[in-house]
Design an enzyme around this catalytic site. Structure first.
Site, PDB file in Angstrom:
ATOM      1  N   LYS A 114      -9.240  11.472  -1.830  1.00 15.99           N
ATOM      2  CA  LYS A 114     -10.487  12.192  -2.120  1.00 15.99           C
ATOM      3  C   LYS A 114     -10.214  13.349  -3.078  1.00 15.99           C
ATOM      4  O   LYS A 114      -9.225  14.073  -2.939  1.00 15.99           O
ATOM      5  CB  LYS A 114     -11.111  12.708  -0.822  1.00 15.99           C
ATOM      6  CG  LYS A 114     -11.563  11.591   0.117  1.00 15.99           C
ATOM      7  CD  LYS A 114     -12.212  12.135   1.366  1.00 15.99           C
ATOM      8  CE  LYS A 114     -12.662  10.993   2.288  1.00 15.99           C
ATOM      9  NZ  LYS A 114     -13.275  11.498   3.547  1.00 15.99           N
ATOM     10  N   ASP A 137       1.698  10.819   0.634  1.00 14.30           N
ATOM     11  CA  ASP A 137       0.292  10.598   0.974  1.00 14.30           C
ATOM     12  C   ASP A 137      -0.546  10.761  -0.297  1.00 14.30           C
ATOM     13  O   ASP A 137      -0.476  11.797  -0.959  1.00 14.30           O
ATOM     14  CB  ASP A 137      -0.145  11.628   2.020  1.00 14.30           C
ATOM     15  CG  ASP A 137      -1.494  11.302   2.637  1.00 14.30           C
ATOM     16  OD1 ASP A 137      -2.361  10.732   1.930  1.00 14.30           O
ATOM     17  OD2 ASP A 137      -1.700  11.627   3.824  1.00 14.30           O
ATOM     18  N   THR A 195      12.591   2.223   0.363  1.00 17.40           N
ATOM     19  CA  THR A 195      12.189   2.882   1.596  1.00 17.40           C
ATOM     20  C   THR A 195      11.491   1.870   2.495  1.00 17.40           C
ATOM     21  O   THR A 195      11.164   0.757   2.075  1.00 17.40           O
ATOM     22  CB  THR A 195      11.223   4.047   1.309  1.00 17.40           C
ATOM     23  OG1 THR A 195       9.938   3.517   0.965  1.00 17.40           O
ATOM     24  CG2 THR A 195      11.731   4.940   0.178  1.00 17.40           C
ATOM     25  N   GLU A 196      11.250   2.274   3.733  1.00 18.79           N
ATOM     26  CA  GLU A 196      10.537   1.401   4.656  1.00 18.79           C
ATOM     27  C   GLU A 196       9.140   1.068   4.123  1.00 18.79           C
ATOM     28  O   GLU A 196       8.672  -0.064   4.192  1.00 18.79           O
ATOM     29  CB  GLU A 196      10.417   2.063   6.038  1.00 18.79           C
ATOM     30  CG  GLU A 196      11.746   2.292   6.743  1.00 18.79           C
ATOM     31  CD  GLU A 196      12.392   3.624   6.368  1.00 18.79           C
ATOM     32  OE1 GLU A 196      13.386   3.993   6.985  1.00 18.79           O
ATOM     33  OE2 GLU A 196      11.887   4.298   5.436  1.00 18.79           O
ATOM     34  N   GLU A 218       8.213   1.125   1.015  1.00 21.52           N
ATOM     35  CA  GLU A 218       8.367   0.313  -0.193  1.00 21.52           C
ATOM     36  C   GLU A 218       8.499  -1.166   0.158  1.00 21.52           C
ATOM     37  O   GLU A 218       7.889  -2.029  -0.474  1.00 21.52           O
ATOM     38  CB  GLU A 218       9.598   0.786  -0.964  1.00 21.52           C
ATOM     39  CG  GLU A 218       9.812   0.104  -2.293  1.00 21.52           C
ATOM     40  CD  GLU A 218      10.911   0.769  -3.115  1.00 21.52           C
ATOM     41  OE1 GLU A 218      11.322   0.176  -4.128  1.00 21.52           O
ATOM     42  OE2 GLU A 218      11.357   1.868  -2.746  1.00 21.52           O
TER      43      GLU A 218
END
Length: 208
Positions: free
Chosen positions: A119, A115, A188-189, A191
């Site tokens: 911010k 993630d 990865t999924e 990616e």
């Protein structure tokens, strides 16, 4: 992903593969049938990366760390279906890595499409913030690698600065993994999804 009220019950019913209640805290090697080098992935996604790695490298033990019980269901299903004896999963907040693992216990850390927490006030939540780097340094053996991939340029730049400031040594930097994709790269999924949208994939391998 939708909340599944039965998630914890399912995970606990597969406790030969998943540690939900910190049963193997400070004794992760007992969770495996063989004593082998230990690699961990912090944030498993749907599990394609860690299960593919484990299939390709039966002589390495892998631990997938994931905080979301609903996501962990998907990973567990893959591990169970494949019967992977060298993969174990831990439902754990990444902030508590050093409460769970011992110092100098891990041979490699993978961070895949974490993630980005865009911010500024959330910077400390990024998995390449110095607080997390400090944990990785403690749990990793000397000269071991942290491998990081992202499609998020902001997170990539933040990670470069954070790792450099921490004094890490860059072993490999790739600004567009899929332009000349290494044979060893496992997509990865996330990616696959981001690449199909035309996003560049950034890759860092760094050591302490």
């Amino acid at each position: 992903m939708r909340n599944k009220p039965w998630a914890i019950d399912y995970l606990e019913s597969n406790d030969q593969f998943v540690d939900v209640n910190n049963n193997y805290s400070k004794k992760i090697k007992e969770f495996f049938s063989k004593d082998q080098p230990l690699h961990i992935e912090v944030g498993t996604g749907m599990g394609n990366f860690i299960t593919t790695l484990a299939e390709n490298n039966p002589d390495i033990n892998y631990v997938g760390i994931e905080i979301d019980k609903n996501v962990m269901i998907r990973v567990t299903e893959k591990v169970v279906d494949l019967g992977l004896e060298n993969v174990r999963l831990v439902l754990l907040d990444a902030n508590k890595l050093m409460d769970y693992f011992n110092e100098n216990e891990v041979d490699k850390v993978y961070l895949n499409f974490s993630d980005p927490w865009p911010k500024n006030r959330h910077a400390k939540r990024r998995l390449t913030h110095s607080n997390f780097l400090s944990s990785y340094k403690q749990l990793l053996k000397e000269n071991s690698i942290v491998e990081f991939k992202t499609d998020n340029r902001g997170l990539f730049e933040f990670s470069l600065i954070s790792m450099n400031t921490y004094g890490m040594k860059f072993e490999n930097l790739n600004l567009d993994v899929h332009d000349d994709e290494p044979e060893t790269n496992i997509r990865t999924e996330y990616e696959e999804k981001f690449s199909q949208r035309g996003h560049k994939i950034y890759w860092i391998q760094a050591s302490f």
